[in-house]
Design a protein around this motif. Structure first.
Motif, PDB file in Angstrom:
ATOM      1  N   TYR A  50      42.715  47.295  38.297  1.00 34.62           N
ATOM      2  CA  TYR A  50      41.988  48.542  38.061  1.00 34.62           C
ATOM      3  C   TYR A  50      42.498  49.344  36.851  1.00 34.62           C
ATOM      4  CZ  TYR A  50      45.793  51.281  40.133  1.00 34.62           C
ATOM      5  OH  TYR A  50      47.006  51.859  40.378  1.00 34.62           O
ATOM      6  N   PRO A  51      43.798  49.244  36.471  1.00 33.62           N
ATOM      7  CA  PRO A  51      44.212  50.008  35.286  1.00 33.62           C
ATOM      8  C   PRO A  51      43.651  49.439  33.975  1.00 33.62           C
ATOM      9  CG  PRO A  51      46.095  49.442  36.679  1.00 33.62           C
ATOM     10  CD  PRO A  51      44.948  48.593  37.116  1.00 33.62           C
ATOM     11  N   GLN A  52      43.110  48.213  34.032  1.00 33.73           N
ATOM     12  CA  GLN A  52      42.614  47.564  32.814  1.00 33.73           C
ATOM     13  C   GLN A  52      41.129  47.863  32.614  1.00 33.73           C
ATOM     14  OE1 GLN A  52      45.172  46.282  31.294  1.00 33.73           O
ATOM     15  NE2 GLN A  52      46.419  46.556  33.140  1.00 33.73           N
ATOM     16  N   LYS A  53      40.648  47.515  31.442  1.00 29.03           N
ATOM     17  CA  LYS A  53      39.227  47.668  31.141  1.00 29.03           C
ATOM     18  C   LYS A  53      38.499  46.430  31.660  1.00 29.03           C
ATOM     19  CE  LYS A  53      35.990  48.618  27.370  1.00 29.03           C
ATOM     20  NZ  LYS A  53      35.827  48.800  25.901  1.00 29.03           N
ATOM     21  N   ILE A  54      38.094  46.476  32.912  1.00 34.40           N
ATOM     22  CA  ILE A  54      37.448  45.323  33.530  1.00 34.40           C
ATOM     23  C   ILE A  54      35.970  45.608  33.785  1.00 34.40           C
ATOM     24  CG2 ILE A  54      39.527  44.427  34.613  1.00 34.40           C
ATOM     25  CD1 ILE A  54      38.676  45.751  37.219  1.00 34.40           C
ATOM     26  N   THR A  55      35.181  44.550  33.815  1.00 28.95           N
ATOM     27  CA  THR A  55      33.747  44.661  34.065  1.00 28.95           C
ATOM     28  C   THR A  55      33.378  43.825  35.294  1.00 28.95           C
ATOM     29  OG1 THR A  55      33.161  42.739  32.708  1.00 28.95           O
ATOM     30  CG2 THR A  55      33.342  44.878  31.584  1.00 28.95           C
ATOM     31  N   ILE A  56      32.178  44.020  35.789  1.00 29.38           N
ATOM     32  CA  ILE A  56      31.690  43.229  36.922  1.00 29.38           C
ATOM     33  C   ILE A  56      31.601  41.760  36.509  1.00 29.38           C
ATOM     34  CG2 ILE A  56      29.894  42.967  38.650  1.00 29.38           C
ATOM     35  CD1 ILE A  56      31.431  45.655  38.641  1.00 29.38           C
ATOM     36  N   GLU A  57      31.259  41.522  35.246  1.00 30.36           N
ATOM     37  CA  GLU A  57      31.186  40.151  34.741  1.00 30.36           C
ATOM     38  C   GLU A  57      32.556  39.485  34.783  1.00 30.36           C
ATOM     39  OE1 GLU A  57      29.329  36.876  33.813  1.00 30.36           O
ATOM     40  OE2 GLU A  57      28.209  38.765  33.889  1.00 30.36           O
ATOM     41  N   ASP A  58      33.614  40.249  34.466  1.00 26.59           N
ATOM     42  CA  ASP A  58      34.984  39.725  34.544  1.00 26.59           C
ATOM     43  C   ASP A  58      35.314  39.287  35.976  1.00 26.59           C
ATOM     44  OD1 ASP A  58      35.464  40.224  31.849  1.00 26.59           O
ATOM     45  OD2 ASP A  58      36.210  42.247  32.243  1.00 26.59           O
ATOM     46  N   ILE A  59      34.928  40.119  36.938  1.00 28.44           N
ATOM     47  CA  ILE A  59      35.212  39.817  38.342  1.00 28.44           C
ATOM     48  C   ILE A  59      34.455  38.573  38.782  1.00 28.44           C
ATOM     49  CG2 ILE A  59      35.052  40.683  40.707  1.00 28.44           C
ATOM     50  CD1 ILE A  59      35.257  43.526  39.544  1.00 28.44           C
ATOM     51  N   SER A  76      28.165  49.195  46.097  1.00 25.94           N
ATOM     52  CA  SER A  76      28.175  48.245  44.992  1.00 25.94           C
ATOM     53  C   SER A  76      29.601  48.025  44.493  1.00 25.94           C
ATOM     54  CB  SER A  76      27.304  48.758  43.841  1.00 25.94           C
ATOM     55  OG  SER A  76      27.908  49.885  43.234  1.00 25.94           O
ATOM     56  N   ILE A  77      29.815  46.923  43.796  1.00 21.79           N
ATOM     57  CA  ILE A  77      31.146  46.656  43.233  1.00 21.79           C
ATOM     58  C   ILE A  77      31.528  47.747  42.246  1.00 21.79           C
ATOM     59  CG2 ILE A  77      32.517  45.051  41.841  1.00 21.79           C
ATOM     60  CD1 ILE A  77      30.876  42.769  42.958  1.00 21.79           C
ATOM     61  N   GLN A  78      30.561  48.175  41.416  1.00 23.18           N
ATOM     62  CA  GLN A  78      30.838  49.206  40.418  1.00 23.18           C
ATOM     63  C   GLN A  78      31.289  50.504  41.078  1.00 23.18           C
ATOM     64  OE1 GLN A  78      30.752  48.763  37.050  1.00 23.18           O
ATOM     65  NE2 GLN A  78      31.603  50.816  36.875  1.00 23.18           N
ATOM     66  N   ASP A  79      30.580  50.929  42.134  1.00 21.45           N
ATOM     67  CA  ASP A  79      30.960  52.168  42.818  1.00 21.45           C
ATOM     68  C   ASP A  79      32.295  52.010  43.543  1.00 21.45           C
ATOM     69  OD1 ASP A  79      28.765  53.558  41.961  1.00 21.45           O
ATOM     70  OD2 ASP A  79      27.572  53.199  43.767  1.00 21.45           O
ATOM     71  N   TYR A  80      32.545  50.818  44.081  1.00 27.75           N
ATOM     72  CA  TYR A  80      33.835  50.584  44.740  1.00 27.75           C
ATOM     73  C   TYR A  80      34.971  50.694  43.728  1.00 27.75           C
ATOM     74  CZ  TYR A  80      37.460  48.402  47.603  1.00 27.75           C
ATOM     75  OH  TYR A  80      38.619  48.165  48.300  1.00 27.75           O
ATOM     76  N   GLY A  97      34.154  32.906  40.151  1.00 26.39           N
ATOM     77  CA  GLY A  97      33.383  31.693  39.928  1.00 26.39           C
ATOM     78  C   GLY A  97      31.998  31.726  40.541  1.00 26.39           C
ATOM     79  N   LEU A  98      31.434  32.934  40.664  1.00 19.03           N
ATOM     80  CA  LEU A  98      30.086  33.081  41.204  1.00 19.03           C
ATOM     81  C   LEU A  98      29.179  33.774  40.199  1.00 19.03           C
ATOM     82  CD1 LEU A  98      30.599  34.225  44.925  1.00 19.03           C
ATOM     83  CD2 LEU A  98      30.025  31.951  44.087  1.00 19.03           C
ATOM     84  N   ASN A  99      27.890  33.562  40.362  1.00 18.14           N
ATOM     85  CA  ASN A  99      26.912  34.281  39.568  1.00 18.14           C
ATOM     86  C   ASN A  99      27.048  35.783  39.817  1.00 18.14           C
ATOM     87  OD1 ASN A  99      23.967  35.607  39.857  1.00 18.14           O
ATOM     88  ND2 ASN A  99      23.980  34.179  38.125  1.00 18.14           N
ATOM     89  N   ARG A 100      26.959  36.575  38.756  1.00 18.95           N
ATOM     90  CA  ARG A 100      27.181  38.019  38.857  1.00 18.95           C
ATOM     91  C   ARG A 100      26.251  38.672  39.879  1.00 18.95           C
ATOM     92  NH1 ARG A 100      25.198  42.764  36.744  1.00 18.95           N
ATOM     93  NH2 ARG A 100      26.732  44.331  36.067  1.00 18.95           N
ATOM     94  N   SER A 101      24.958  38.374  39.786  1.00 16.62           N
ATOM     95  CA  SER A 101      23.981  38.995  40.693  1.00 16.62           C
ATOM     96  C   SER A 101      24.220  38.590  42.138  1.00 16.62           C
ATOM     97  CB  SER A 101      22.553  38.617  40.275  1.00 16.62           C
ATOM     98  OG  SER A 101      22.272  39.078  38.975  1.00 16.62           O
ATOM     99  N   TYR A 102      24.554  37.307  42.341  1.00 19.31           N
ATOM    100  CA  TYR A 102      24.803  36.807  43.688  1.00 19.31           C
ATOM    101  C   TYR A 102      26.029  37.473  44.298  1.00 19.31           C
ATOM    102  CZ  TYR A 102      25.792  33.490  47.456  1.00 19.31           C
ATOM    103  OH  TYR A 102      26.055  32.914  48.678  1.00 19.31           O
ATOM    104  N   LEU A 103      27.098  37.600  43.503  1.00 17.41           N
ATOM    105  CA  LEU A 103      28.320  38.228  43.990  1.00 17.41           C
ATOM    106  C   LEU A 103      28.075  39.697  44.335  1.00 17.41           C
ATOM    107  CD1 LEU A 103      31.360  38.081  44.559  1.00 17.41           C
ATOM    108  CD2 LEU A 103      31.749  38.663  42.152  1.00 17.41           C
TER     109      LEU A 103
END
Length: 298
Positions: free
Chosen positions: A182-191, A213-217, A196-202
């Motif tokens: 969380y201290p890093q500049k991370i994106t949902i795509e990074d996660i 949502s992952i973003q709100d979490y 190893g899953l499709n972004r929308s599916y995850l």
């Protein structure tokens, strides 16, 4: 070849109890009997049968069977084309979950793995590990994880129960990734790429399970970490902002107010006022109220 191993005090989550390779004579059998650990057999050649719970399975090269602790089983080599097999005995707190991920349960004890000879190679490496003195137990545990990972990766996922287990694993991986990064500049795509899953599916899996949502979490996790730092007078608001992944202090202030309902400076002033009043109970009450309204408490 067979080797029995002592109980592991270091690797309680998963550890070997024995392993071996055997070329059976025609009609060789074992049982009916029970074991006090998990025992996984993998057929290298020939044929044989395995009986458990009133069911009989005829197995050949590339197939295997799992014996569960305290379950009566019987197995026998074919009289015309007796099997040779390798096996590993193991136990540990993580064993049941890993086996479920591989699709192996009391009602489904048979597996298929005919891709390559990696399982046999794992047994050979276990045997060759005798040359390790200080780190042999760790090496053996690593090889057991490697062997089970093959069954998990290429095993079936058919029942709703197993799909549910896999969903829980993906959600937990998301939470672990956020906790560590969380201290890093991370994106949902990074996660998604890490798991190893499709972004929308995850995103769909996570929201279905967590109701967020992952973003709100991620935002709420960062802001709650920022709240934990507010009591440290040596940290400025900008320091805290950077420490939880926001290089833009204005964006941090906006997200903080969205989650907590007040600006970071006002929130800190509330905490400091309660510290001055020497009222620990009031501080906890404010934190619980903020956590409630931000959705982290029921």
């Amino acid at each position: 070849m067979i080797e029995y191993l002592p109980r592991s005090k270091q690797h309680t989550e998963l550890h070997l109890t024995q392993f071996g390779i055997e070329e059976c004579i025609p009609g060789h059998f074992f049982g009916p009997a029970v074991r006090n650990h998990y025992l996984l057999h993998y057929v290298l050649s020939g044929e044989g049968l395995f009986e458990v719970g009133g069911n009989r399975y005829r197995l050949r090269k590339g197939q295997g069977f799992l014996i569960f602790p305290d379950v009566i089983t019987y197995y026998q080599a074919d009289t015309a084309d007796p099997w040779s097999y390798c096996w590993v005995g193991f136990n540990g707190t993580a064993a049941e979950l890993l086996l479920k991920q591989a699709g192996l349960t009391n009602t489904s004890p048979i597996f298929h793995y005919g891709r390559d000879d990696m399982i046999y190679q794992c047994l050979q490496l276990m045997n060759e590990s005798r040359g390790f003195h200080k780190a042999r137990e760790t090496r053996l545990t690593g090889l057991l994880y490697l062997l089970l990972s093959l069954l998990v990766e290429f095993g079936p996922v058919t029942s709703p129960e197993l799909k549910e287990t896999r969903t829980e694993i993906y959600v937990e991986k998301v939470r672990d990734f956020i906790e560590m990064n969380y201290p890093q500049k991370i994106t949902i795509e990074d996660i998604a790429q890490f798991i190893g899953l499709n972004r929308s599916y995850l995103c769909s899996l996570f929201k279905q399970r967590m109701q967020i949502s992952i973003q709100d979490y991620l935002i709420r996790y960062r802001i709650n970490k920022a709240c934990e730092m507010m009591g440290n007078a040596e940290l400025s608001i900008a320091d805290i902002s950077r420490s939880v992944g926001y290089n833009d202090a204005l964006l941090f202030s906006k997200m903080f107010k969205k989650v907590k309902g007040s600006a970071p400076k006002n929130y800190r002033a509330q905490i400091q006022a309660h510290f001055q009043n020497d009222s620990e109970e009031s501080i906890l009450q404010i934190e619980e109220e903020h956590l409630f309204y931000s959705g982290f408490l029921p």
